[in-house]
Design a protein around this motif. Structure first.
Motif, PDB file in Angstrom:
ATOM      1  N   ALA A 130      34.589  46.038  34.210  1.00 51.47           N
ATOM      2  CA  ALA A 130      34.660  45.109  33.084  1.00 51.47           C
ATOM      3  C   ALA A 130      36.078  45.033  32.537  1.00 51.47           C
ATOM      4  O   ALA A 130      36.600  43.952  32.265  1.00 51.47           O
ATOM      5  N   VAL A 131      36.701  46.195  32.352  1.00 51.75           N
ATOM      6  CA  VAL A 131      38.063  46.277  31.813  1.00 51.75           C
ATOM      7  C   VAL A 131      38.920  47.093  32.772  1.00 51.75           C
ATOM      8  O   VAL A 131      38.519  48.171  33.205  1.00 51.75           O
ATOM      9  N   ALA A 132      40.092  46.569  33.093  1.00 48.22           N
ATOM     10  CA  ALA A 132      41.023  47.270  33.978  1.00 48.22           C
ATOM     11  C   ALA A 132      42.381  47.370  33.291  1.00 48.22           C
ATOM     12  O   ALA A 132      42.812  46.444  32.598  1.00 48.22           O
ATOM     13  N   VAL A 133      43.056  48.507  33.500  1.00 47.77           N
ATOM     14  CA  VAL A 133      44.369  48.753  32.900  1.00 47.77           C
ATOM     15  C   VAL A 133      45.290  49.311  33.973  1.00 47.77           C
ATOM     16  O   VAL A 133      44.867  50.084  34.838  1.00 47.77           O
ATOM     17  N   ASN A 163      32.713  52.199  29.091  1.00 52.78           N
ATOM     18  CA  ASN A 163      33.198  53.526  29.453  1.00 52.78           C
ATOM     19  C   ASN A 163      33.499  53.580  30.950  1.00 52.78           C
ATOM     20  O   ASN A 163      32.863  52.883  31.743  1.00 52.78           O
ATOM     21  N   ALA A 164      34.461  54.445  31.296  1.00 51.35           N
ATOM     22  CA  ALA A 164      34.768  54.721  32.697  1.00 51.35           C
ATOM     23  C   ALA A 164      35.438  56.093  32.753  1.00 51.35           C
ATOM     24  O   ALA A 164      36.574  56.243  32.311  1.00 51.35           O
ATOM     25  N   ASN A 165      34.700  57.077  33.260  1.00 53.46           N
ATOM     26  CA  ASN A 165      35.211  58.450  33.302  1.00 53.46           C
ATOM     27  C   ASN A 165      35.587  58.901  31.901  1.00 53.46           C
ATOM     28  O   ASN A 165      34.750  58.945  31.026  1.00 53.46           O
ATOM     29  N   VAL A 208      52.816  48.160  34.591  1.00 51.66           N
ATOM     30  CA  VAL A 208      53.421  47.023  35.269  1.00 51.66           C
ATOM     31  C   VAL A 208      53.906  47.462  36.649  1.00 51.66           C
ATOM     32  O   VAL A 208      54.496  48.531  36.826  1.00 51.66           O
ATOM     33  N   GLU A 209      53.623  46.622  37.633  1.00 51.79           N
ATOM     34  CA  GLU A 209      54.002  46.857  39.034  1.00 51.79           C
ATOM     35  C   GLU A 209      53.288  48.065  39.633  1.00 51.79           C
ATOM     36  O   GLU A 209      53.798  48.716  40.542  1.00 51.79           O
ATOM     37  N   SER A 210      52.127  48.404  39.112  1.00 51.08           N
ATOM     38  CA  SER A 210      51.315  49.463  39.712  1.00 51.08           C
ATOM     39  C   SER A 210      49.871  48.982  39.770  1.00 51.08           C
ATOM     40  O   SER A 210      49.515  47.994  39.134  1.00 51.08           O
ATOM     41  N   GLU A 211      49.061  49.676  40.517  1.00 52.19           N
ATOM     42  CA  GLU A 211      47.675  49.242  40.685  1.00 52.19           C
ATOM     43  C   GLU A 211      46.884  49.417  39.398  1.00 52.19           C
ATOM     44  O   GLU A 211      47.200  50.245  38.545  1.00 52.19           O
ATOM     45  N   LEU A 212      45.826  48.610  39.274  1.00 48.07           N
ATOM     46  CA  LEU A 212      44.964  48.670  38.106  1.00 48.07           C
ATOM     47  C   LEU A 212      43.900  49.743  38.289  1.00 48.07           C
ATOM     48  O   LEU A 212      43.480  50.036  39.408  1.00 48.07           O
ATOM     49  N   PHE A 213      43.440  50.301  37.178  1.00 45.93           N
ATOM     50  CA  PHE A 213      42.372  51.294  37.174  1.00 45.93           C
ATOM     51  C   PHE A 213      41.273  50.820  36.236  1.00 45.93           C
ATOM     52  O   PHE A 213      41.528  50.136  35.248  1.00 45.93           O
ATOM     53  N   SER A 214      40.040  51.205  36.534  1.00 50.54           N
ATOM     54  CA  SER A 214      38.913  50.827  35.682  1.00 50.54           C
ATOM     55  C   SER A 214      38.996  51.551  34.346  1.00 50.54           C
ATOM     56  O   SER A 214      39.181  52.760  34.282  1.00 50.54           O
ATOM     57  N   ILE A 271      38.331  46.066  42.449  1.00 48.45           N
ATOM     58  CA  ILE A 271      39.695  46.508  42.727  1.00 48.45           C
ATOM     59  C   ILE A 271      39.628  47.538  43.843  1.00 48.45           C
ATOM     60  O   ILE A 271      39.121  48.644  43.635  1.00 48.45           O
ATOM     61  N   ASP A 272      40.112  47.168  45.004  1.00 43.32           N
ATOM     62  CA  ASP A 272      40.004  48.017  46.190  1.00 43.32           C
ATOM     63  C   ASP A 272      38.529  48.331  46.447  1.00 43.32           C
ATOM     64  O   ASP A 272      37.732  47.436  46.621  1.00 43.32           O
ATOM     65  N   ASP A 273      38.163  49.611  46.403  1.00 43.04           N
ATOM     66  CA  ASP A 273      36.773  50.010  46.646  1.00 43.04           C
ATOM     67  C   ASP A 273      35.980  50.179  45.353  1.00 43.04           C
ATOM     68  O   ASP A 273      34.800  50.520  45.389  1.00 43.04           O
ATOM     69  N   ASP A 274      36.623  49.945  44.221  1.00 41.85           N
ATOM     70  CA  ASP A 274      35.968  50.109  42.921  1.00 41.85           C
ATOM     71  C   ASP A 274      35.374  48.774  42.488  1.00 41.85           C
ATOM     72  O   ASP A 274      36.074  47.746  42.475  1.00 41.85           O
ATOM     73  N   GLU A 275      34.102  48.778  42.117  1.00 39.27           N
ATOM     74  CA  GLU A 275      33.408  47.548  41.759  1.00 39.27           C
ATOM     75  C   GLU A 275      32.792  47.641  40.368  1.00 39.27           C
ATOM     76  O   GLU A 275      32.827  48.685  39.733  1.00 39.27           O
TER      77      GLU A 275
END
Length: 240
Positions: free
Chosen positions: A93-96, A126-128, A99-105, A86-90
């Motif tokens: 496994a799970v993204a949240v 885990n992510a942050n 609605v109508e906004s970008e996803l985060f890890s 997602i963008d520069d994030d690689e």
């Protein structure tokens, strides 16, 4: 940065009280509840203490997520094994995302951990500050499904129901038949070579155990006729 900060503010504040209640009910995960460890082989494969394996490679559909949950408030995506980008994030496994906004890890593949909790197979990422816990309900007879198990996203709790290993393309019966066919072919090939080059036989005499194989159809016929006569004879007695 501002968008990330707003995301986490919106995410945590409404459910802070619910999270406290949830944590209070569940309590800390004690060592005695974490049993029968599953030794990690890669991000979607592990081997239990009893030798059985969890293998989710058949669910990998990268670069697209294998599962997607969409509600009125947010979207959840999960892809086992291969990380999403997602963008520069690689390696996601799970993204949240709302609605109508970008996803985060919400979890990276490199943080994957298999374990057993109260007799249930679990997979966590885990992510942050975010944590994803997925209950694995392994069942080879149902199609794969992925649903959210909690009303909050802190932590995100979900449930996977479906096969936990790739289906074998061959059944046990097929393997036995193939093995038997290979043995027969090897038997005749070696027998013909031995009879041809060592015993200098020609024609049908090169067939190994020629007498037996040539007489086999007759023996089968005799057996069938004998069985048929016995059955017919027994049927006549029953009528009397």
């Amino acid at each position: 940065m501002l968008r990330h900060a707003l995301f986490w503010l919106c995410l945590t504040q409404p459910w802070a009280l619910l999270l406290g209640n949830l944590t209070g009910r569940l309590g800390p995960i004690s060592a005695d509840k974490l049993n029968q460890a599953c030794v990690l082989k890669d991000a979607c494969t592990c081997v239990r203490d009893d030798g059985t394996e969890i293998n989710l490679h058949h669910l990998d559909t990268a670069p697209k997520p294998r599962f997607k949950i969409t509600s009125d408030d947010f979207t959840i995506e999960w892809n086992p094994c291969t990380g999403l980008k997602i963008d520069d994030d690689e390696d996601i496994a799970v993204a949240v995302g709302f609605v109508e906004s970008e996803l985060f890890s919400f979890g990276y593949q490199k943080t994957a951990k298999f374990y057993r909790l109260n007799g249930m197979d679990m997979l966590s990422y885990n992510a942050n500050e975010s944590v994803t816990q997925i209950t694995l309900l392994c069942d080879e007879n149902v199609p794969p499904t992925f649903v959210q198990d909690s009303e909050t996203l802190t932590p995100l709790m979900a449930r996977y129901h479906g096969p936990c290993k790739p289906k074998s393309s061959l059944s046990t019966g097929s393997v036995i038949l193939i093995t038997l066919l290979v043995i027969i072919i090897v038997y005749f090939a070696i027998g013909c070579v031995v009879n041809s080059f060592l015993r200098k036989k020609t024609g049908c005499e090169r067939i190994p155990n020629q007498t037996f194989w040539c007489g086999l159809p007759s023996l089968i016929g005799d057996g069938c006729r004998y069985t048929f006569r016995r059955l017919k004879h027994k049927s006549s007695y029953d009528e009397i």
